[in-house]
Each structure stands twice: as structure tokens, then as C-alpha cells.
Design a protein around this motif. Structure first.
Motif, PDB file in Angstrom:
ATOM      1  N   LEU A 296       5.680  -0.009   9.991  1.00  0.00           N
ATOM      2  CA  LEU A 296       4.302   0.043  10.454  1.00  0.00           C
ATOM      3  C   LEU A 296       3.618  -1.291  10.236  1.00  0.00           C
ATOM      4  CD1 LEU A 296       2.083   0.283   7.864  1.00  0.00           C
ATOM      5  CD2 LEU A 296       3.328   2.428   7.613  1.00  0.00           C
ATOM      6  N   GLU A 297       2.538  -1.439  10.965  1.00  0.00           N
ATOM      7  CA  GLU A 297       1.609  -2.559  10.776  1.00  0.00           C
ATOM      8  C   GLU A 297       0.248  -1.949  10.603  1.00  0.00           C
ATOM      9  OE1 GLU A 297      -1.678  -5.117  11.844  1.00  0.00           O
ATOM     10  OE2 GLU A 297      -1.029  -3.398  13.048  1.00  0.00           O
ATOM     11  N   THR A 298      -0.490  -2.398   9.600  1.00  0.00           N
ATOM     12  CA  THR A 298      -1.873  -1.982   9.406  1.00  0.00           C
ATOM     13  C   THR A 298      -2.652  -3.194   8.933  1.00  0.00           C
ATOM     14  OG1 THR A 298      -3.302  -0.248   8.499  1.00  0.00           O
ATOM     15  CG2 THR A 298      -1.627  -1.185   7.006  1.00  0.00           C
ATOM     16  N   GLY A 299      -3.931  -3.032   8.813  1.00  0.00           N
ATOM     17  CA  GLY A 299      -4.768  -4.161   8.427  1.00  0.00           C
ATOM     18  C   GLY A 299      -5.050  -4.209   6.941  1.00  0.00           C
TER      19      GLY A 299
ATOM     20  N   LEU B 117      -3.382   1.901   3.360  1.00  0.00           N
ATOM     21  CA  LEU B 117      -2.453   1.182   2.490  1.00  0.00           C
ATOM     22  C   LEU B 117      -2.089   2.032   1.279  1.00  0.00           C
ATOM     23  CD1 LEU B 117      -3.999  -2.387   2.720  1.00  0.00           C
ATOM     24  CD2 LEU B 117      -1.723  -1.698   3.517  1.00  0.00           C
ATOM     25  N   GLY B 118      -3.075   2.704   0.695  1.00  0.00           N
ATOM     26  CA  GLY B 118      -2.809   3.570  -0.451  1.00  0.00           C
ATOM     27  C   GLY B 118      -1.868   4.710  -0.094  1.00  0.00           C
ATOM     28  N   LEU B 119      -2.106   5.345   1.048  1.00  0.00           N
ATOM     29  CA  LEU B 119      -1.229   6.423   1.499  1.00  0.00           C
ATOM     30  C   LEU B 119       0.192   5.929   1.666  1.00  0.00           C
ATOM     31  CD1 LEU B 119      -0.631   9.261   2.789  1.00  0.00           C
ATOM     32  CD2 LEU B 119      -1.201   8.173   4.989  1.00  0.00           C
ATOM     33  N   TYR B 120       0.358   4.829   2.374  1.00  0.00           N
ATOM     34  CA  TYR B 120       1.705   4.332   2.644  1.00  0.00           C
ATOM     35  C   TYR B 120       2.414   3.917   1.358  1.00  0.00           C
ATOM     36  CZ  TYR B 120      -0.066   4.345   7.411  1.00  0.00           C
ATOM     37  OH  TYR B 120      -0.604   4.726   8.611  1.00  0.00           O
ATOM     38  N   GLU B 121       1.713   3.276   0.451  1.00  0.00           N
ATOM     39  CA  GLU B 121       2.335   2.884  -0.815  1.00  0.00           C
ATOM     40  C   GLU B 121       2.710   4.110  -1.642  1.00  0.00           C
ATOM     41  OE1 GLU B 121      -0.636   0.159  -2.281  1.00  0.00           O
ATOM     42  OE2 GLU B 121       0.184  -1.500  -1.078  1.00  0.00           O
ATOM     43  N   ARG B 122       1.842   5.119  -1.680  1.00  0.00           N
ATOM     44  CA  ARG B 122       2.129   6.349  -2.443  1.00  0.00           C
ATOM     45  C   ARG B 122       3.311   7.117  -1.871  1.00  0.00           C
ATOM     46  NH1 ARG B 122      -3.344   6.800  -2.045  1.00  0.00           N
ATOM     47  NH2 ARG B 122      -3.194   8.467  -0.489  1.00  0.00           N
TER      48      ARG B 122
ATOM     49  N   GLY C  89       6.029   5.760  -0.450  1.00  0.00           N
ATOM     50  CA  GLY C  89       7.293   5.042  -0.501  1.00  0.00           C
ATOM     51  C   GLY C  89       7.456   3.850   0.417  1.00  0.00           C
ATOM     52  N   PHE C  90       6.430   3.467   1.133  1.00  0.00           N
ATOM     53  CA  PHE C  90       6.526   2.268   1.967  1.00  0.00           C
ATOM     54  C   PHE C  90       6.396   1.024   1.100  1.00  0.00           C
ATOM     55  CE2 PHE C  90       5.557   5.404   5.133  1.00  0.00           C
ATOM     56  CZ  PHE C  90       6.107   4.918   6.307  1.00  0.00           C
ATOM     57  N   VAL C  91       7.126  -0.014   1.480  1.00  0.00           N
ATOM     58  CA  VAL C  91       7.051  -1.301   0.788  1.00  0.00           C
ATOM     59  C   VAL C  91       6.694  -2.381   1.803  1.00  0.00           C
ATOM     60  CG1 VAL C  91       8.659  -0.652  -1.045  1.00  0.00           C
ATOM     61  CG2 VAL C  91       9.533  -1.723   1.042  1.00  0.00           C
ATOM     62  N   ARG C  92       6.073  -3.419   1.317  1.00  0.00           N
ATOM     63  CA  ARG C  92       5.649  -4.515   2.194  1.00  0.00           C
ATOM     64  C   ARG C  92       6.841  -5.367   2.613  1.00  0.00           C
ATOM     65  NH1 ARG C  92      -0.462  -6.047   0.935  1.00  0.00           N
ATOM     66  NH2 ARG C  92      -1.121  -3.989   0.194  1.00  0.00           N
TER      67      ARG C  92
ATOM     68  N   ASP D 210       0.200 -12.667  10.653  1.00  0.00           N
ATOM     69  CA  ASP D 210      -1.242 -12.536  10.838  1.00  0.00           C
ATOM     70  C   ASP D 210      -1.834 -12.290   9.456  1.00  0.00           C
ATOM     71  OD1 ASP D 210      -3.881 -11.680  11.290  1.00  0.00           O
ATOM     72  OD2 ASP D 210      -3.352 -10.518  13.055  1.00  0.00           O
ATOM     73  N   PRO D 211      -2.751 -13.145   9.004  1.00  0.00           N
ATOM     74  CA  PRO D 211      -3.313 -12.954   7.661  1.00  0.00           C
ATOM     75  C   PRO D 211      -4.099 -11.650   7.510  1.00  0.00           C
ATOM     76  CG  PRO D 211      -4.518 -14.656   8.849  1.00  0.00           C
ATOM     77  CD  PRO D 211      -3.332 -14.301   9.692  1.00  0.00           C
ATOM     78  N   LEU D 212      -4.413 -10.988   8.624  1.00  0.00           N
ATOM     79  CA  LEU D 212      -5.145  -9.728   8.564  1.00  0.00           C
ATOM     80  C   LEU D 212      -4.233  -8.509   8.643  1.00  0.00           C
ATOM     81  CD1 LEU D 212      -8.168 -10.659  10.858  1.00  0.00           C
ATOM     82  CD2 LEU D 212      -8.008 -10.769   8.351  1.00  0.00           C
ATOM     83  N   SER D 213      -2.927  -8.735   8.785  1.00  0.00           N
ATOM     84  CA  SER D 213      -1.965  -7.644   8.923  1.00  0.00           C
ATOM     85  C   SER D 213      -1.128  -7.463   7.673  1.00  0.00           C
ATOM     86  CB  SER D 213      -1.012  -7.908  10.094  1.00  0.00           C
ATOM     87  OG  SER D 213      -1.662  -7.730  11.326  1.00  0.00           O
ATOM     88  N   VAL D 214      -0.747  -6.203   7.443  1.00  0.00           N
ATOM     89  CA  VAL D 214       0.224  -5.847   6.409  1.00  0.00           C
ATOM     90  C   VAL D 214       1.334  -5.108   7.128  1.00  0.00           C
ATOM     91  CG1 VAL D 214       0.641  -4.483   4.320  1.00  0.00           C
ATOM     92  CG2 VAL D 214      -1.564  -5.627   4.638  1.00  0.00           C
ATOM     93  N   PHE D 215       2.565  -5.533   6.900  1.00  0.00           N
ATOM     94  CA  PHE D 215       3.757  -4.912   7.498  1.00  0.00           C
ATOM     95  C   PHE D 215       4.488  -4.173   6.399  1.00  0.00           C
ATOM     96  CE2 PHE D 215       2.737  -8.843   9.720  1.00  0.00           C
ATOM     97  CZ  PHE D 215       2.575  -8.375  11.021  1.00  0.00           C
ATOM     98  N   MET D 216       4.939  -2.951   6.706  1.00  0.00           N
ATOM     99  CA  MET D 216       5.576  -2.122   5.700  1.00  0.00           C
ATOM    100  C   MET D 216       6.741  -1.372   6.324  1.00  0.00           C
ATOM    101  SD  MET D 216       2.178  -0.542   3.855  1.00  0.00           S
ATOM    102  CE  MET D 216       2.831  -0.427   2.187  1.00  0.00           C
ATOM    103  N   GLU D 217       7.672  -0.918   5.456  1.00  0.00           N
ATOM    104  CA  GLU D 217       8.763  -0.075   5.914  1.00  0.00           C
ATOM    105  C   GLU D 217       9.167   0.890   4.812  1.00  0.00           C
ATOM    106  OE1 GLU D 217      12.152  -2.400   7.079  1.00  0.00           O
ATOM    107  OE2 GLU D 217      12.711  -2.834   5.014  1.00  0.00           O
TER     108      GLU D 217
END
Length: 152
Positions: free
Chosen positions: A111-114, A121-126, A128-131, A141-148
Motif C-alpha cells: 500500500l501507499e498512504t500519506g 498508519l496506526g492500523l497498518y502498523e498494528r 503487521g505492515f512494515v515500511r 515522495d516525501p509525503l508518501s509512506v509505502f508499506m507491505e
């Protein structure tokens, strides 16, 4: 409050209204070039699974999509109406989409989120997603966070 989650056509007027609410929210936080929304036509593609959560009265209150690729899928268009947040709906919707990905033989969910989407971000981290770095067609993009997350 109970909710039912099912795959639906994103082109329904009430669903389009929810998607537009999510787009307005994204536009309030980020410039256009940092928002990566799939269009209605893209959400209706054969490789996309589009889920809608409805409340006990049948009102659509949340959306989420899964864009399937070879061995990975991208989570898109997660949106929960603000009045029903905090009741576990986003996690239930995420679980449904993860199950759909597993059924399709997907190994990785991305996923990509801001950076300002703190609740997301809290949901995804809780869950099991990692950056990670950019994937697919994304560019840094400095405004984006990529996770899997690896799906087992």
C-alpha cells in the motif's frame, strides 16, 4: 452496531459519493501529485476486488479495494465514514481484503498512504505492515509512506 462486508460495483451512486468524500479528504492533506486514487473505471477492472461495508440499515459506510498483480496486490481506496470510525470496521474491512488476496494466491499485500494519515498508519502498523520503499509505478515522495505485509 453490526456491519456486512461484500464485494460490490464501485459505480453505484452512493459508493461514488463515499469515494469522493475520501478524495476530498486526501486533497485537504496533500497536493494532487501526492494523491494516487484509482478511477471508477480502474476500480471496475477484472483484477480489482472492491469491497463495501454496510451498516444494519444497508447504508454504505466504508470502502476498500484490492488491485491484484502477479504475486502481490495493492490495497486501495480504504475509506471509513467518520461517524462510524473507532468501531473496528477498518480492521474488519482490511481482514476481508487480506482473505480475498489469499484466495487469489497473493503472497504480498502492499500500500501507499500519506504521512499525515495517522489513523491509517496506526492500523497498518498494528496489523503487521512494515515500511518499504516505493513499489510498482510509484516514485519517491516525501509525503508518501509505502508499506507491505507478507500473507501466510
Amino acid at each position: 452496531m453490526s456491519f456486512a462486508i461484500a464485494l460490490e460495483d464501485p459505480a453505484k451512486p452512493e459508493i461514488i459519493a463515499l469515494l469522493e468524500d475520501g478524495e476530498r479528504y486526501g486533497a485537504s492533506l496533500y497536493p494532487a501529485e501526492s494523491n494516487h486514487f484509482l478511477s471508477i473505471d480502474e476500480l471496475r477492472a477484472d483484477n480489482v476486488r472492491f469491497a463495501v461495508a454496510r451498516d444494519a440499515d444497508g447504508v454504505a459506510v466504508a470502502t476498500g479495494a484490492l488491485a491484484l498483480n502477479e504475486s502481490w496486490a495493492e490495497l486501495k481506496r480504504m475509506w471509513v465514514v467518520p461517524t462510524v470510525r473507532g468501531r473496528g470496521l477498518s480492521k474488519a474491512l482490511l481482514n476481508e481484503l487480506e482473505d480475498r488476496a489469499r484466495e487469489a494466491g497473493i503472497t504480498w499485500l502492499r500500500l501507499e498512504t500519506g504521512i499525515a494519515n495517522h489513523e491509517a498508519l496506526g492500523l497498518y502498523e498494528r496489523t503487521g505492515f512494515v515500511r518499504i520503499g516505493p513499489f510498482g509505478d510509484y516514485r519517491p515522495d516525501p509525503l508518501s509512506v509505502f508499506m507491505e505485509k507478507r500473507l501466510d
